[in-house]
Design a protein around this motif. Structure first.
Motif, PDB file in Angstrom:
ATOM      1  N   LEU A 126     -29.101  -3.673   1.802  1.00 51.61           N
ATOM      2  CA  LEU A 126     -28.474  -4.949   2.119  1.00 51.61           C
ATOM      3  C   LEU A 126     -29.461  -6.101   2.131  1.00 51.61           C
ATOM      4  CD1 LEU A 126     -26.062  -3.846   4.954  1.00 51.61           C
ATOM      5  CD2 LEU A 126     -25.373  -4.888   2.803  1.00 51.61           C
ATOM      6  N   ALA A 127     -30.721  -5.827   2.395  1.00 58.00           N
ATOM      7  CA  ALA A 127     -31.684  -6.891   2.602  1.00 58.00           C
ATOM      8  C   ALA A 127     -31.751  -7.897   1.466  1.00 58.00           C
ATOM      9  CB  ALA A 127     -33.061  -6.287   2.860  1.00 58.00           C
ATOM     10  N   PRO A 128     -31.809  -7.486   0.179  1.00 57.50           N
ATOM     11  CA  PRO A 128     -31.936  -8.472  -0.878  1.00 57.50           C
ATOM     12  C   PRO A 128     -30.606  -8.965  -1.430  1.00 57.50           C
ATOM     13  CG  PRO A 128     -32.166  -6.308  -1.804  1.00 57.50           C
ATOM     14  CD  PRO A 128     -31.919  -6.121  -0.332  1.00 57.50           C
ATOM     15  N   ALA A 129     -29.520  -8.685  -0.754  1.00 58.26           N
ATOM     16  CA  ALA A 129     -28.208  -8.921  -1.348  1.00 58.26           C
ATOM     17  C   ALA A 129     -27.865 -10.401  -1.464  1.00 58.26           C
ATOM     18  CB  ALA A 129     -27.129  -8.204  -0.543  1.00 58.26           C
ATOM     19  N   ALA A 130     -28.479 -11.265  -0.652  1.00 58.65           N
ATOM     20  CA  ALA A 130     -28.110 -12.673  -0.693  1.00 58.65           C
ATOM     21  C   ALA A 130     -29.306 -13.524  -0.358  1.00 58.65           C
ATOM     22  CB  ALA A 130     -26.984 -12.955   0.304  1.00 58.65           C
ATOM     23  N   SER A 131     -29.405 -14.668  -0.951  1.00 61.18           N
ATOM     24  CA  SER A 131     -30.486 -15.597  -0.647  1.00 61.18           C
ATOM     25  C   SER A 131     -30.107 -16.421   0.560  1.00 61.18           C
ATOM     26  CB  SER A 131     -30.729 -16.516  -1.842  1.00 61.18           C
ATOM     27  OG  SER A 131     -29.609 -17.368  -2.015  1.00 61.18           O
ATOM     28  N   ALA A 132     -31.095 -17.122   1.121  1.00 58.97           N
ATOM     29  CA  ALA A 132     -30.849 -17.918   2.314  1.00 58.97           C
ATOM     30  C   ALA A 132     -29.880 -19.060   2.026  1.00 58.97           C
ATOM     31  CB  ALA A 132     -32.162 -18.460   2.851  1.00 58.97           C
ATOM     32  N   GLN A 133     -29.837 -19.524   0.749  1.00 57.55           N
ATOM     33  CA  GLN A 133     -28.985 -20.656   0.409  1.00 57.55           C
ATOM     34  C   GLN A 133     -27.570 -20.241   0.034  1.00 57.55           C
ATOM     35  OE1 GLN A 133     -32.095 -20.237  -1.056  1.00 57.55           O
ATOM     36  NE2 GLN A 133     -33.106 -21.609   0.409  1.00 57.55           N
ATOM     37  N   GLN A 134     -27.347 -18.988  -0.223  1.00 57.22           N
ATOM     38  CA  GLN A 134     -26.058 -18.533  -0.750  1.00 57.22           C
ATOM     39  C   GLN A 134     -25.344 -17.680   0.285  1.00 57.22           C
ATOM     40  OE1 GLN A 134     -26.395 -16.224  -4.274  1.00 57.22           O
ATOM     41  NE2 GLN A 134     -24.208 -16.189  -4.693  1.00 57.22           N
ATOM     42  N   SER A 135     -24.117 -18.058   0.623  1.00 57.15           N
ATOM     43  CA  SER A 135     -23.331 -17.280   1.570  1.00 57.15           C
ATOM     44  C   SER A 135     -22.797 -16.037   0.884  1.00 57.15           C
ATOM     45  CB  SER A 135     -22.168 -18.126   2.100  1.00 57.15           C
ATOM     46  OG  SER A 135     -21.354 -17.362   2.945  1.00 57.15           O
ATOM     47  N   ASN A 136     -22.819 -14.926   1.611  1.00 58.25           N
ATOM     48  CA  ASN A 136     -22.342 -13.662   1.079  1.00 58.25           C
ATOM     49  C   ASN A 136     -21.532 -12.986   2.175  1.00 58.25           C
ATOM     50  OD1 ASN A 136     -22.456 -10.656   0.735  1.00 58.25           O
ATOM     51  ND2 ASN A 136     -23.437 -11.235  -1.200  1.00 58.25           N
ATOM     52  N   PRO A 137     -20.244 -12.744   1.963  1.00 60.57           N
ATOM     53  CA  PRO A 137     -19.415 -12.190   3.047  1.00 60.57           C
ATOM     54  C   PRO A 137     -19.893 -10.826   3.530  1.00 60.57           C
ATOM     55  CG  PRO A 137     -18.235 -12.155   0.944  1.00 60.57           C
ATOM     56  CD  PRO A 137     -19.465 -12.979   0.733  1.00 60.57           C
ATOM     57  N   ILE A 138     -20.479 -10.035   2.641  1.00 64.84           N
ATOM     58  CA  ILE A 138     -20.971  -8.722   3.075  1.00 64.84           C
ATOM     59  C   ILE A 138     -22.115  -8.904   4.059  1.00 64.84           C
ATOM     60  CG2 ILE A 138     -21.990  -6.535   2.344  1.00 64.84           C
ATOM     61  CD1 ILE A 138     -20.666  -6.939  -0.381  1.00 64.84           C
ATOM     62  N   MET A 139     -23.138  -9.697   3.643  1.00 65.40           N
ATOM     63  CA  MET A 139     -24.297  -9.892   4.494  1.00 65.40           C
ATOM     64  C   MET A 139     -23.955 -10.667   5.758  1.00 65.40           C
ATOM     65  SD  MET A 139     -27.083  -8.425   3.831  1.00 65.40           S
ATOM     66  CE  MET A 139     -28.117  -9.403   4.897  1.00 65.40           C
ATOM     67  N   ASP A 140     -23.118 -11.692   5.615  1.00 61.87           N
ATOM     68  CA  ASP A 140     -22.770 -12.506   6.783  1.00 61.87           C
ATOM     69  C   ASP A 140     -22.108 -11.655   7.860  1.00 61.87           C
ATOM     70  OD1 ASP A 140     -23.786 -14.681   5.473  1.00 61.87           O
ATOM     71  OD2 ASP A 140     -21.830 -15.501   4.879  1.00 61.87           O
ATOM     72  N   ASN A 141     -21.161 -10.839   7.468  1.00 63.22           N
ATOM     73  CA  ASN A 141     -20.459  -9.990   8.441  1.00 63.22           C
ATOM     74  C   ASN A 141     -21.335  -8.856   8.944  1.00 63.22           C
ATOM     75  OD1 ASN A 141     -17.562 -10.905   8.793  1.00 63.22           O
ATOM     76  ND2 ASN A 141     -17.722 -10.909   6.552  1.00 63.22           N
ATOM     77  N   TYR A 142     -22.218  -8.365   8.069  1.00 65.35           N
ATOM     78  CA  TYR A 142     -23.122  -7.293   8.506  1.00 65.35           C
ATOM     79  C   TYR A 142     -24.070  -7.803   9.581  1.00 65.35           C
ATOM     80  CZ  TYR A 142     -26.774  -3.765   8.429  1.00 65.35           C
ATOM     81  OH  TYR A 142     -27.680  -2.816   8.796  1.00 65.35           O
ATOM     82  N   ARG A 143     -24.628  -9.007   9.357  1.00 66.58           N
ATOM     83  CA  ARG A 143     -25.531  -9.577  10.362  1.00 66.58           C
ATOM     84  C   ARG A 143     -24.782  -9.867  11.670  1.00 66.58           C
ATOM     85  NH1 ARG A 143     -27.630 -13.065   5.832  1.00 66.58           N
ATOM     86  NH2 ARG A 143     -29.539 -12.066   5.087  1.00 66.58           N
ATOM     87  N   ALA A 144     -23.565 -10.342  11.549  1.00 60.98           N
ATOM     88  CA  ALA A 144     -22.759 -10.605  12.747  1.00 60.98           C
ATOM     89  C   ALA A 144     -22.465  -9.307  13.496  1.00 60.98           C
ATOM     90  CB  ALA A 144     -21.463 -11.309  12.357  1.00 60.98           C
ATOM     91  N   TYR A 145     -22.239  -8.229  12.756  1.00 54.31           N
ATOM     92  CA  TYR A 145     -22.015  -6.905  13.350  1.00 54.31           C
ATOM     93  C   TYR A 145     -23.244  -6.466  14.147  1.00 54.31           C
ATOM     94  CZ  TYR A 145     -22.807  -1.826  12.856  1.00 54.31           C
ATOM     95  OH  TYR A 145     -23.164  -0.528  13.047  1.00 54.31           O
ATOM     96  N   GLN A 146     -24.421  -6.615  13.546  1.00 54.25           N
ATOM     97  CA  GLN A 146     -25.653  -6.250  14.247  1.00 54.25           C
ATOM     98  C   GLN A 146     -25.828  -7.074  15.519  1.00 54.25           C
ATOM     99  OE1 GLN A 146     -28.667  -6.640  11.022  1.00 54.25           O
ATOM    100  NE2 GLN A 146     -29.214  -4.562  11.619  1.00 54.25           N
ATOM    101  N   SER A 147     -25.617  -8.366  15.401  1.00 54.92           N
ATOM    102  CA  SER A 147     -25.781  -9.254  16.555  1.00 54.92           C
ATOM    103  C   SER A 147     -24.814  -8.877  17.677  1.00 54.92           C
ATOM    104  CB  SER A 147     -25.566 -10.705  16.122  1.00 54.92           C
ATOM    105  OG  SER A 147     -25.633 -11.579  17.222  1.00 54.92           O
ATOM    106  N   ALA A 148     -23.586  -8.566  17.323  1.00 50.33           N
ATOM    107  CA  ALA A 148     -22.595  -8.186  18.336  1.00 50.33           C
ATOM    108  C   ALA A 148     -22.989  -6.889  19.036  1.00 50.33           C
ATOM    109  CB  ALA A 148     -21.220  -8.057  17.695  1.00 50.33           C
ATOM    110  N   LEU A 149     -23.518  -5.939  18.288  1.00 51.39           N
ATOM    111  CA  LEU A 149     -23.954  -4.690  18.906  1.00 51.39           C
ATOM    112  C   LEU A 149     -25.095  -4.942  19.886  1.00 51.39           C
ATOM    113  CD1 LEU A 149     -24.007  -1.840  16.215  1.00 51.39           C
ATOM    114  CD2 LEU A 149     -22.506  -2.085  18.181  1.00 51.39           C
TER     115      LEU A 149
END
Length: 348
Positions: free
Chosen positions: A14-37
């Motif tokens: 997952l790490a290289p899946a999206a750049s800092a400038q580009q929104s990616n629903p997979i990465m965005d939700n994955y990071r939110a999942y980690q933060s919630a845990l």
């Protein structure tokens, strides 16, 4: 704090899946999942895990397998085993069909078997036991093995599958580093469960006959070791005066230890050498030799009425024990006496 249930391979993918400038629903939700845990918000973690998985599925992204397992695990954490089955099955399918999915088949099988056990599926205990053996062979993370072993051990204990309970508790102790609890507590809890499985097996198989000497000694030893592990944790009080988890657990240990000690004495068996250091002031047998080098309140007993062993319990081969918490004021008066753990039937 709850541990993050991320799969290492999925993180790498997952790490290289999206750049800092580009929104990616997979990465965005994955990071939110980690933060919630990390903040122990399980409802949000489940919602974000589901969104990440659905986004990966819609994009035909092979990482959907790892994300499906994450979703299954967070549902297990929420106690929703039935709804953890479908994503666990999906994760297993990805693992078997595509090695690049980031999911080890042994991991997916373990999570699926845990979900099936929690949902009460037929044959689930046997599948989880097999999956646990595969997880050991595959050297899966200690946390995953510990959680599976604890769940299988608890099920086996309730179902009176004593041999399975013994082996599962032993695994839980070996992988106690994977517990979210302090290591001493996790190991002490596993030793308690292991000892109880041995005692219950002896009661079931032997009834009113004498316990097997080796099994009785092992159970007594495990309980004594649990006392030693839990001593420092149980010495820590809450300001409210309520029992802590460690104190509740050690009370159970002491009740079972009293029961098996009485059983061994009635069977004419010798007790193993004590594990707890003499004079530690927390766990002692009344009447045992005492060191006077440590300040303590010396205890003696006074029987106010004869204690009769209930005839029905004797015929059934039952044993009993109890742990009582006493509050004693500065004048030496008992201000409270409360049974905090009891083993045995109401007859006792």
């Amino acid at each position: 704090m709850i541990r993050v249930m991320a799969i290492a391979a999925a993180l790498c993918l997952l790490a290289p899946a999206a750049s800092a400038q580009q929104s990616n629903p997979i990465m965005d939700n994955y990071r939110a999942y980690q933060s919630a845990l990390e903040r122990n918000d399980l409802p949000a973690a489940e919602a974000n895990a589901a969104a990440a998985f659905e986004a990966a599925q819609a994009a035909s992204d092979p990482r959907a397998g790892a994300l499906a397992i994450n979703l299954a695990i967070v549902r297990l954490l929420r106690g929703d085993a039935a709804n953890a089955i479908a994503p666990a099955q999906t994760g297993l399918a990805y693992a078997l069909e595509n090695p690049a999915s980031g999911v080890a088949p042994a991991m997916a099988e373990l999570v699926l078997a845990r979900a099936e056990l929690g949902a009460g599926a037929d044959g689930a205990p046997e599948r989880l036991n097999t999956a646990l053996e595969a997880a050991l062979a595959a050297s899966l993370p200690e946390a995953e093995i510990y959680d599976a072993a604890i769940e299988l051990a608890a099920w086996a204990q309730r179902s009176q599958r004593h041999d399975l309970a013994r082996s599962s508790w032993a695994i839980a102790e070996d992988f106690a580093h994977g517990s979210t609890y302090p290591l001493a507590y996790a190991r002490g809890l596993a030793k308690l469960g292991h000892a109880v499985a041995i005692i219950q097996m002896e009661q079931t198989q032997r009834g009113a006959r004498s316990f097997d000497e080796a099994n009785a000694a092992e159970a007594y030893q495990l309980l004594s070791e649990a006392c030693a592990l839990l001593a420092s944790l149980a010495a820590q009080d809450l300001p409210s005066g309520e029992l802590t988890w460690a104190q509740q657990t050690v009370a159970q240990v002491l009740a079972w230890r009293a029961g098996i000690r009485a059983q061994m004495r009635s069977d004419g068996q010798s007790l193993p050498a004590p594990v707890v250091a003499e004079g530690d002031g927390l766990f002692e047998d009344i009447g045992a030799p005492r060191s006077l080098t440590v300040e303590r309140c010396l205890v003696s007993t006074s029987l106010r009425r004869p204690i009769e062993y209930p005839s029905g319990a004797a015929r059934r081969g039952e044993l009993a024990g109890a742990a009582v918490r006493l509050r004693i004021n500065a004048d030496g008066q008992v201000t409270e006496a409360r049974v905090v753990a009891r083993v045995g039937s109401e007859d006792f």
